[in-house]
Design a protein around this motif. Structure first.
Motif, PDB file in Angstrom:
ATOM      1  N   THR A 173      67.199  65.663  11.497  1.00 56.41           N
ATOM      2  CA  THR A 173      67.020  64.614  10.492  1.00 56.41           C
ATOM      3  C   THR A 173      68.362  64.240   9.885  1.00 56.41           C
ATOM      4  OG1 THR A 173      64.782  65.385  10.012  1.00 56.41           O
ATOM      5  CG2 THR A 173      65.860  64.022   8.318  1.00 56.41           C
ATOM      6  N   ALA A 174      69.140  65.238   9.505  1.00 63.29           N
ATOM      7  CA  ALA A 174      70.470  64.991   8.926  1.00 63.29           C
ATOM      8  C   ALA A 174      71.369  64.288   9.940  1.00 63.29           C
ATOM      9  CB  ALA A 174      71.093  66.302   8.468  1.00 63.29           C
ATOM     10  N   ILE A 197      70.436  64.599   2.843  1.00 59.66           N
ATOM     11  CA  ILE A 197      71.867  64.896   2.798  1.00 59.66           C
ATOM     12  C   ILE A 197      72.194  65.319   1.369  1.00 59.66           C
ATOM     13  CG2 ILE A 197      74.211  63.979   3.099  1.00 59.66           C
ATOM     14  CD1 ILE A 197      72.658  64.186   5.743  1.00 59.66           C
ATOM     15  N   ALA A 198      72.722  66.524   1.211  1.00 55.70           N
ATOM     16  CA  ALA A 198      72.992  67.054  -0.131  1.00 55.70           C
ATOM     17  C   ALA A 198      74.276  66.491  -0.724  1.00 55.70           C
ATOM     18  CB  ALA A 198      73.071  68.580  -0.078  1.00 55.70           C
ATOM     19  N   GLU A 199      75.297  66.370   0.106  1.00 56.99           N
ATOM     20  CA  GLU A 199      76.598  65.866  -0.330  1.00 56.99           C
ATOM     21  C   GLU A 199      77.189  65.071   0.816  1.00 56.99           C
ATOM     22  OE1 GLU A 199      78.406  69.261  -3.174  1.00 56.99           O
ATOM     23  OE2 GLU A 199      78.101  69.873  -1.092  1.00 56.99           O
ATOM     24  N   ALA A 200      78.046  64.111   0.479  1.00 52.33           N
ATOM     25  CA  ALA A 200      78.612  63.274   1.531  1.00 52.33           C
ATOM     26  C   ALA A 200      79.938  62.675   1.091  1.00 52.33           C
ATOM     27  CB  ALA A 200      77.637  62.167   1.900  1.00 52.33           C
ATOM     28  N   ALA A 201      80.692  62.214   2.087  1.00 57.55           N
ATOM     29  CA  ALA A 201      81.951  61.521   1.831  1.00 57.55           C
ATOM     30  C   ALA A 201      82.233  60.575   2.986  1.00 57.55           C
ATOM     31  CB  ALA A 201      83.100  62.518   1.681  1.00 57.55           C
ATOM     32  N   ALA A 245      86.726  54.937  10.019  1.00 61.79           N
ATOM     33  CA  ALA A 245      86.408  55.990   9.047  1.00 61.79           C
ATOM     34  C   ALA A 245      85.733  57.181   9.708  1.00 61.79           C
ATOM     35  CB  ALA A 245      85.497  55.427   7.959  1.00 61.79           C
ATOM     36  N   ALA A 246      85.550  58.213   8.909  1.00 60.84           N
ATOM     37  CA  ALA A 246      84.729  59.367   9.287  1.00 60.84           C
ATOM     38  C   ALA A 246      83.717  59.572   8.171  1.00 60.84           C
ATOM     39  CB  ALA A 246      85.575  60.617   9.475  1.00 60.84           C
ATOM     40  N   ILE A 247      82.454  59.676   8.565  1.00 67.37           N
ATOM     41  CA  ILE A 247      81.371  59.899   7.615  1.00 67.37           C
ATOM     42  C   ILE A 247      81.013  61.375   7.677  1.00 67.37           C
ATOM     43  CG2 ILE A 247      79.014  59.277   6.977  1.00 67.37           C
ATOM     44  CD1 ILE A 247      79.462  56.733   8.712  1.00 67.37           C
ATOM     45  N   ILE A 248      80.985  62.021   6.529  1.00 69.12           N
ATOM     46  CA  ILE A 248      80.728  63.454   6.450  1.00 69.12           C
ATOM     47  C   ILE A 248      79.468  63.663   5.613  1.00 69.12           C
ATOM     48  CG2 ILE A 248      81.647  65.691   5.718  1.00 69.12           C
ATOM     49  CD1 ILE A 248      84.470  64.249   5.835  1.00 69.12           C
ATOM     50  N   GLY A 249      78.473  64.331   6.192  1.00 73.35           N
ATOM     51  CA  GLY A 249      77.244  64.623   5.468  1.00 73.35           C
ATOM     52  C   GLY A 249      76.935  66.109   5.547  1.00 73.35           C
ATOM     53  N   ARG A 250      76.644  66.721   4.402  1.00 74.24           N
ATOM     54  CA  ARG A 250      76.290  68.134   4.340  1.00 74.24           C
ATOM     55  C   ARG A 250      74.814  68.248   3.993  1.00 74.24           C
ATOM     56  NH1 ARG A 250      75.736  71.562   0.138  1.00 74.24           N
ATOM     57  NH2 ARG A 250      75.871  73.755   0.622  1.00 74.24           N
ATOM     58  N   TYR A 251      74.106  69.061   4.762  1.00 79.77           N
ATOM     59  CA  TYR A 251      72.691  69.295   4.456  1.00 79.77           C
ATOM     60  C   TYR A 251      72.479  70.770   4.157  1.00 79.77           C
ATOM     61  CZ  TYR A 251      72.383  70.772   9.368  1.00 79.77           C
ATOM     62  OH  TYR A 251      72.577  71.399  10.568  1.00 79.77           O
TER      63      TYR A 251
END
Length: 126
Positions: free
Chosen positions: A109-110, A17-21, A95-101
């Motif tokens: 995988t992401a 995961i490159a970036e997340a929030a 919540a909401a989990i945000i992952g950018r790959y």
């Protein structure tokens, strides 16, 4: 563990995961990667899409200013694609989990990383 640790260790720390929030359902930012901003309009669209994905299915999804083509959208998960990059968003109880790959990471995988963290948080009543 702090919310930032979930982003830094459980998401970005995996190397997939490159970036997340993590945002609360009300849009409040619980934790985020440096430079990764999901603005209030983007998040509002995301949270509404869990109940009615019609808009993002027709028009795509914007996260951190990038437009993603919607691949999947239901009441739990939203997956988007932008070239070789992608976004995974999973809703928990609070919540909401945000992952950018990015290119080089297999989407599956992401997806598994973000979905697994969501499962854990749901089990913890978050």
């Amino acid at each position: 563990m702090s919310w930032q640790s979930y982003v830094d260790t459980n998401l970005v720390g995996t190397g997939s995961i490159a970036e997340a929030a993590i945002h609360g359902h009300n849009g409040a930012v619980w934790a985020t990667s440096k430079g990764f901003t999901v603005n209030s309009a983007e998040f509002d669209t995301i949270i509404k899409a869990f109940n009615d994905p019609t808009n993002i299915q027709a028009n795509g999804l914007h996260v951190n200013g990038v437009k993603y083509f919607t691949l999947r959208a239901d009441d739990r998960s939203i997956y988007g694609k932008e070239g070789a990059n992608g976004i995974v968003i999973v809703k928990t109880k609070q919540a909401a989990i945000i992952g950018r790959y990015v290119e080089g990471t297999q989407p599956g995988t992401a997806n598994k990383i973000v979905e697994s963290l969501a499962d854990y948080l749901i089990n913890q009543n978050y």
